[in-house]
Design an enzyme around this catalytic site. Structure first.
Site, mmCIF file in Angstrom:
data_model
loop_
_atom_site.group_PDB
_atom_site.id
_atom_site.type_symbol
_atom_site.label_atom_id
_atom_site.label_comp_id
_atom_site.label_asym_id
_atom_site.label_seq_id
_atom_site.Cartn_x
_atom_site.Cartn_y
_atom_site.Cartn_z
ATOM 1 N N GLU A 76 -10.750 7.807 2.297
ATOM 2 C CA GLU A 76 -10.765 6.596 3.113
ATOM 3 C C GLU A 76 -9.898 6.735 4.361
ATOM 4 O O GLU A 76 -8.800 7.283 4.305
ATOM 5 C CB GLU A 76 -10.248 5.408 2.295
ATOM 6 C CG GLU A 76 -10.970 5.298 0.975
ATOM 7 C CD GLU A 76 -11.189 3.885 0.531
ATOM 8 O OE1 GLU A 76 -10.672 2.958 1.173
ATOM 9 O OE2 GLU A 76 -11.908 3.708 -0.467
ATOM 10 N N CYS A 111 -5.346 5.124 10.389
ATOM 11 C CA CYS A 111 -4.600 5.351 9.150
ATOM 12 C C CYS A 111 -5.326 6.451 8.371
ATOM 13 O O CYS A 111 -6.502 6.330 8.047
ATOM 14 C CB CYS A 111 -4.527 4.056 8.347
ATOM 15 S SG CYS A 111 -3.641 4.250 6.794
ATOM 16 N N CYS A 118 -3.950 9.396 -5.872
ATOM 17 C CA CYS A 118 -2.505 9.605 -5.703
ATOM 18 C C CYS A 118 -1.840 9.661 -7.074
ATOM 19 O O CYS A 118 -2.239 8.948 -7.994
ATOM 20 C CB CYS A 118 -1.903 8.477 -4.881
ATOM 21 S SG CYS A 118 -0.166 8.752 -4.498
ATOM 22 N N CYS A 122 2.661 3.867 -7.697
ATOM 23 C CA CYS A 122 3.323 2.622 -7.289
ATOM 24 C C CYS A 122 2.522 1.464 -7.892
ATOM 25 O O CYS A 122 1.299 1.426 -7.771
ATOM 26 C CB CYS A 122 3.358 2.513 -5.770
ATOM 27 S SG CYS A 122 4.188 3.915 -4.997
ATOM 28 N N CYS A 125 -0.130 -0.760 -5.892
ATOM 29 C CA CYS A 125 -1.082 -0.059 -5.024
ATOM 30 C C CYS A 125 -2.387 0.229 -5.749
ATOM 31 O O CYS A 125 -2.389 0.746 -6.866
ATOM 32 C CB CYS A 125 -0.442 1.241 -4.556
ATOM 33 S SG CYS A 125 -1.576 2.321 -3.684
ATOM 34 N N CYS A 343 -2.829 -2.315 3.635
ATOM 35 C CA CYS A 343 -1.905 -1.432 2.914
ATOM 36 C C CYS A 343 -2.041 -1.600 1.410
ATOM 37 O O CYS A 343 -2.041 -2.714 0.898
ATOM 38 C CB CYS A 343 -0.470 -1.766 3.301
ATOM 39 S SG CYS A 343 -0.118 -1.325 4.976
HETATM 40 S S1 SF4 Z 1 1.642 3.381 -2.236
HETATM 41 FE FE1 SF4 Z 1 -0.185 4.146 -3.343
HETATM 42 S S2 SF4 Z 1 -0.939 5.881 -2.113
HETATM 43 FE FE2 SF4 Z 1 1.198 5.458 -1.434
HETATM 44 S S3 SF4 Z 1 2.479 6.799 -2.708
HETATM 45 FE FE3 SF4 Z 1 2.373 4.849 -3.808
HETATM 46 S S4 SF4 Z 1 0.627 5.102 -5.219
HETATM 47 FE FE4 SF4 Z 1 0.470 6.725 -3.676
#
Ligand code: SF4
Length: 352
Positions: A76, A111, A118, A122, A125, A343
């Protein structure tokens, strides 16, 4: 080119064609004689620009793309005409006169993703829900920019283009490919490194390597919490590297004149948005002892992510508390929320 017994300037011509003109076929490299193009193509070499396979357009002009990687898996990338205010106050000259473009936009931010999925997990996210699928190559990272610039007929030499490496993935867990992409973007693609920002969740070995780079983007730390206890809850990576360890590593990055390090702070209602917590952030920034600013981002909701948006007054109060104590603080405009482009929202939400 060495394999073909050709001089080095042919390499530069190829780079200019690929990253400047963004050709999608070796036969379009018109600075090469036809015979050379045919010989190289016949030997099985090809060049290409990644294909945008799907576009989602927001009411605010933001566009989110699914771009095909080398194996057909999509990644993306987001185009934000007029940016999202993320650059404010970091010394990059965001208030300069914009270029004389006749387009709907006078500047834009792209972006860029560094991985598919990932591993950092987090809690706020959506990308984290995918887990890590794979690293992107340098070509795939720089290729996202080439594809988007080509789509908008944008030219970095003429138009004001900013890059943020804040898409899917943790760039510092794909360090070599990410930095190789930066060199392609700053070199043949002519995007000044001072207009690029990389955001890390605080991967200390990556920050230490970054401190030794000659060509490098500006640095943003995805902080999101006033202390380790809160941060561990929402960013498990904190158990590996504490906030103090991250800040110690950042202190080793030699900053350019007027450059500031950005602390990104996603405000989660009832978790990290109280004014006492703003006071703790002030202490953190002071202890850091390098020029810094805080970018506040009101959390963008996503399906299956159990957090609440902060109320607008809370965001303003938090910002004011930081500012009143001398910490530059800016609120990033959410872009493309309706198309899951904002975000923390990137997760191949195909229906838009
Ligand atoms: S915010 Fe999302 S994409 Fe960024 S490091 Fe944390 S888990 Fe990974």
């Amino acid at each position: 080119m060495a394999e073909f017994g050709l001089p080095k300037y042919r390499v530069r011509q190829l780079e200019t064609a690929m990253y400047g003109q963004k050709v999608a076929d070796i036969r379009e490299v018109t600075t090469w004689p036809k015979e050379l193009r045919e010989r190289v193509a016949a030997a099985g070499f090809c060049v290409g620009r990644p294909e945008i396979v799907e576009t989602f357009r927001s009411v605010d002009g933001t566009e989110r793309y699914l771009i095909a990687g080398n194996d057909g898996k999509t990644v993306e990338t987001v185009w934000m005409p007029e940016g999202d205010g993320g650059e404010s106050g970091d010394g990059s000259g965001e208030d300069e006169e914009s270029s004389e473009s006749k387009k709907e936009w006078s500047r834009a931010t792209i972006c860029v993703s560094s991985q598919i999925g990932c591993a950092v997990n987090c809690q706020f996210c959506l990308t984290a829900k995918l887990g890590i699928i794979r690293n992107l190559t340098a070509g795939e990272i720089a290729g996202q920019v080439a594809a988007v610039l080509k789509k908008h007929e944008a030219e970095p030499g003429r138009d004001r283009i900013n890059l943020v490496f804040m898409g899917m993935g943790e760039p510092f867990l794909n360090y070599d490919a990410f930095m190789a992409a930066v060199r392609l973007l700053a070199g043949p693609m002519e995007i000044p490194e001072s207009r690029m920002t990389v955001s890390t969740s605080g991967i200390v070995p990556g920050i230490l390597r970054f401190a030794g780079e000659k060509v490098r983007p500006k640095l943003a730390i995805s902080l999101n919490a006033p202390n380790d206890a809160v941060r561990e809850e929402i960013m498990p990576v904190t158990r590996k590297w504490s906030i103090a360890e991250v800040i110690d590593a950042v202190r080793l990055v030699p900053l350019r004149p007027r450059e500031r390090v950005t602390f990104e702070y996603v405000l989660l209602g009832g978790v990290n948005d109280r004014v006492e917590q703003a006071d703790e952030v002030v202490k953190l920034v002071r202890r850091a002892q390098f020029p810094a600013k805080v970018n506040l981002i009101a959390w963008n909701p996503g399906p299956g992510v159990p957090f609440a948006m902060p109320d607008a007054e809370g965001v303003a109060r938090f910002q004011e508390r930081l500012r009143a104590q001398g910490v530059p603080a800016f609120v990033r405009r959410p872009r493309g929320r309706d198309i899951y482009a904002a975000c923390g929202q990137l997760k191949k939400t195909g229906s838009g």
